[in-house]
Motif scaffolding. Structure first.
Motif, PDB file in Angstrom:
ATOM      1  N   PRO A 122       0.747  -1.264  -0.023  1.00 28.39           N
ATOM      2  CA  PRO A 122      -0.077   0.002  -0.015  1.00 28.39           C
ATOM      3  C   PRO A 122       0.825   1.638   0.027  1.00 28.39           C
ATOM      4  O   PRO A 122       0.542   2.339  -0.615  1.00 28.39           O
ATOM      5  CB  PRO A 122      -0.707   0.036   1.330  1.00 28.39           C
ATOM      6  N   VAL A 123       1.959   1.349   0.651  1.00 22.78           N
ATOM      7  CA  VAL A 123       2.713   2.773   0.747  1.00 22.78           C
ATOM      8  C   VAL A 123       3.549   2.531  -0.509  1.00 22.78           C
ATOM      9  O   VAL A 123       3.642   3.815  -0.993  1.00 22.78           O
ATOM     10  CB  VAL A 123       3.566   2.446   1.984  1.00 22.78           C
ATOM     11  N   PHE A 124       4.536   1.637  -0.704  1.00 21.42           N
ATOM     12  CA  PHE A 124       5.285   1.637  -1.915  1.00 21.42           C
ATOM     13  C   PHE A 124       4.576   1.274  -3.381  1.00 21.42           C
ATOM     14  O   PHE A 124       4.616   1.906  -4.471  1.00 21.42           O
ATOM     15  CB  PHE A 124       6.584   0.986  -1.841  1.00 21.42           C
ATOM     16  N   GLY A 125       3.883   0.263  -3.206  1.00 22.85           N
ATOM     17  CA  GLY A 125       3.502  -0.246  -4.640  1.00 22.85           C
ATOM     18  C   GLY A 125       2.421   0.527  -5.140  1.00 22.85           C
ATOM     19  O   GLY A 125       2.250   0.729  -6.384  1.00 22.85           O
ATOM     20  N   LYS A 126       1.611   1.244  -4.311  1.00 22.39           N
ATOM     21  CA  LYS A 126       0.364   1.878  -5.025  1.00 22.39           C
ATOM     22  C   LYS A 126       1.069   3.193  -5.626  1.00 22.39           C
ATOM     23  O   LYS A 126       0.847   3.449  -6.806  1.00 22.39           O
ATOM     24  CB  LYS A 126      -0.528   2.629  -3.840  1.00 22.39           C
ATOM     25  N   ALA A 127       1.901   3.799  -4.951  1.00 14.85           N
ATOM     26  CA  ALA A 127       2.709   5.029  -5.657  1.00 14.85           C
ATOM     27  C   ALA A 127       3.292   4.706  -6.790  1.00 14.85           C
ATOM     28  O   ALA A 127       3.652   5.234  -7.930  1.00 14.85           O
ATOM     29  CB  ALA A 127       3.947   5.726  -4.584  1.00 14.85           C
ATOM     30  N   ILE A 128       3.983   3.721  -6.762  1.00 18.16           N
ATOM     31  CA  ILE A 128       4.960   3.264  -7.959  1.00 18.16           C
ATOM     32  C   ILE A 128       4.143   2.754  -9.058  1.00 18.16           C
ATOM     33  O   ILE A 128       4.454   3.437 -10.331  1.00 18.16           O
ATOM     34  CB  ILE A 128       5.943   1.883  -7.768  1.00 18.16           C
ATOM     35  N   ILE A 129       3.108   1.853  -8.817  1.00 18.39           N
ATOM     36  CA  ILE A 129       2.285   1.584 -10.045  1.00 18.39           C
ATOM     37  C   ILE A 129       1.443   2.904 -10.699  1.00 18.39           C
ATOM     38  O   ILE A 129       1.530   3.011 -11.806  1.00 18.39           O
ATOM     39  CB  ILE A 129       1.146   0.449  -9.481  1.00 18.39           C
ATOM     40  N   LYS A 130       1.083   3.753  -9.617  1.00 14.56           N
ATOM     41  CA  LYS A 130       0.454   4.828 -10.182  1.00 14.56           C
ATOM     42  C   LYS A 130       1.331   5.711 -11.149  1.00 14.56           C
ATOM     43  O   LYS A 130       0.891   6.319 -12.024  1.00 14.56           O
ATOM     44  CB  LYS A 130      -0.120   5.794  -8.975  1.00 14.56           C
TER      45      LYS A 130
END
Length: 430
Positions: free
Chosen positions: A290-298
């Motif tokens: 939720p913290v890194f994955g979401k931001a990277i994918i977005k």
């Protein structure tokens, strides 16, 4: 308006004078604090501000190229370098010009005084200590290892390797490093160092270089557990059983740095990076997704679906690399892929022992001999998590790198450039 209406009454005059007086007092207090900060070196820290006489990555590269003409770092368009290599160049600025050592992978004040009083006392105490601190040698002198407790001749080969590593890092730091006055950075510099007072050990944590099992060993040495094999992952990382060096006052920090045996264990940078990615993004994780994955994918995935944005799982290695090399990352750095040069400051702190993940078990057991650990205590060789997965090795790394362009692979090497040089790791085939 009549002239009589323009005259302020006594009440207005009083309040006007009072407001101006308060404003003047606040300005005076601000200027006084600012002046004191200039003279003491104590104040807000800008870790991106380079210190004087710093050896930049370009100067190191030029020096090496002069000595070894066949070695050449690839050049890229200026605009791309400024963006993608911004963080890599920043890391080189950490170093300045002095000798050092090497490495391979609750505050004490419990009183209920007001925060203002405690901060004021700490500020005054810091100024007094820094006056003495300036008179002390910095960086700290490198100490020869005490080998009086090592009785077995089987350690001779490992000892010879250890001396070579120490000498290599020391010479590297003499040639390319140097320090101005790191006073205001001191607590930041030691924030990754764990303390074991009984055997007088300082261990700098480098994630993905055997740190979980090392913390198990420290807990056993501290008397917190009878065996390293009985300590769970959560107890190691979330139990807060071990003290860190930044929890001590300045005198306590300096004394331990100057008298304890300091160890750091490192790992091939590319291998450590892939290991971190596999651990954090290829398995369920309630924090990194939720913290890194979401931001990277977005930011780095075009035409992203809503499900991926909602849970942050399924980050691809190429997307992760784009995040790593981006000077405007959507989310900050993390210790699991941060450079060792910025975790442990090996050219500012003289490490007495340099271990490597590639020879982890024998290095660790030799270190335990050096510090007089119980004979029955051996470094555990089990995988902390995801035990069924193949360990990340050179072959696994090649599988991940093949999906990247040559430029991307070169930029990763540039990012970890100092770690490769400091610890004498072979330049990867790019």
């Amino acid at each position: 308006m009549q002239p009589s209406e323009m005259v302020m009454n006594p009440k207005q005059v009083f309040f006007s004078v009072l407001i101006f007086g308060v404003a003047g007092l606040l300005l005076f207090m601000y200027l006084q604090v600012w002046i004191e900060e200039q003279h003491t070196g104590w104040g807000p820290v800008n870790y991106l501000q380079p210190v004087s006489r710093i050896m930049t990555r370009e100067k190191i590269r030029d020096h090496i190229t002069d000595q070894h003409p066949k070695f050449h770092m690839a050049e890229y368009p200026k605009e791309k370098k400024e963006n993608l290599l911004h963080n890599s160049e920043r890391s080189a600025r950490v170093l300045t010009e002095t000798s050092h050592s090497q490495g391979e992978d609750q505050p004490l004040d419990k009183t209920l005084e007001s925060p203002t009083i405690k901060l004021t006392e700490k500020h005054q105490g810091t100024k007094t200590f820094f006056k003495k601190f300036r008179e002390m040698s910095w960086p700290l002198d490198i100490h020869p290892l005490n080998k009086s407790l090592v009785k077995d001749n089987k350690w001779r080969r490992i000892d010879a390797t250890q001396e070579k590593r120490r000498s290599f890092l020391q010479e590297f730091c003499k040639k390319y490093g140097g320090v101005s006055y790191p006073h205001s950075h001191l607590f930041h510099m030691v924030s990754r160092i764990y303390v074991e007072d009984k055997h007088k050990i300082l261990y700098c944590e480098v994630p993905k270089a055997g740190c979980s099992n090392w913390k198990r060993i420290l807990m056993v040495l501290n008397g917190l557990a009878p065996s390293a094999y009985n300590i769970s992952h959560d107890a190691v990382h979330y139990g807060k059983h071990l003290k860190k060096l930044d929890s001590f006052d300045l005198q306590g920090v300096y004394t331990r740095l100057n008298t304890y045996t300091k160890a750091v264990f490192v790992r091939d940078p590319m291998e450590r990076l892939v290991s971190a990615f596999r651990d954090k993004f290829e398995h369920p994780n309630s924090y990194y997704h939720p913290v890194f994955g979401k931001a990277i994918i977005k930011k780095y995935r075009p035409n992203v679906c809503e499900k991926a944005l909602n849970n942050g799982s399924g980050v691809k290695f190429k997307e992760f690399i784009h995040y790593l090399l981006d000077s405007h990352r959507p989310v900050g750095m993390d210790i699991h892929w941060e450079k060792v040069s910025k975790l442990c400051y090996p050219c500012l702190i003289n490490y007495d022992f340099v271990g490597k993940f590639e020879t982890l078990e024998e290095d660790a057991n030799y270190f335990l001999q050096l510090i007089g650990a119980p004979k029955e205590l051996k470094f555990p060789n089990f995988k902390d998590r995801h035990s069924s997965d193949e360990r990340t090795n050179a072959q696994v790394v090649r599988q991940y790198l093949k999906d990247l362009t040559k430029t991307e692979r070169q930029l990763i090497y540039d990012f970890y450039y100092l770690d490769y040089l400091m610890f004498n790791y072979t330049t990867p085939f790019l």
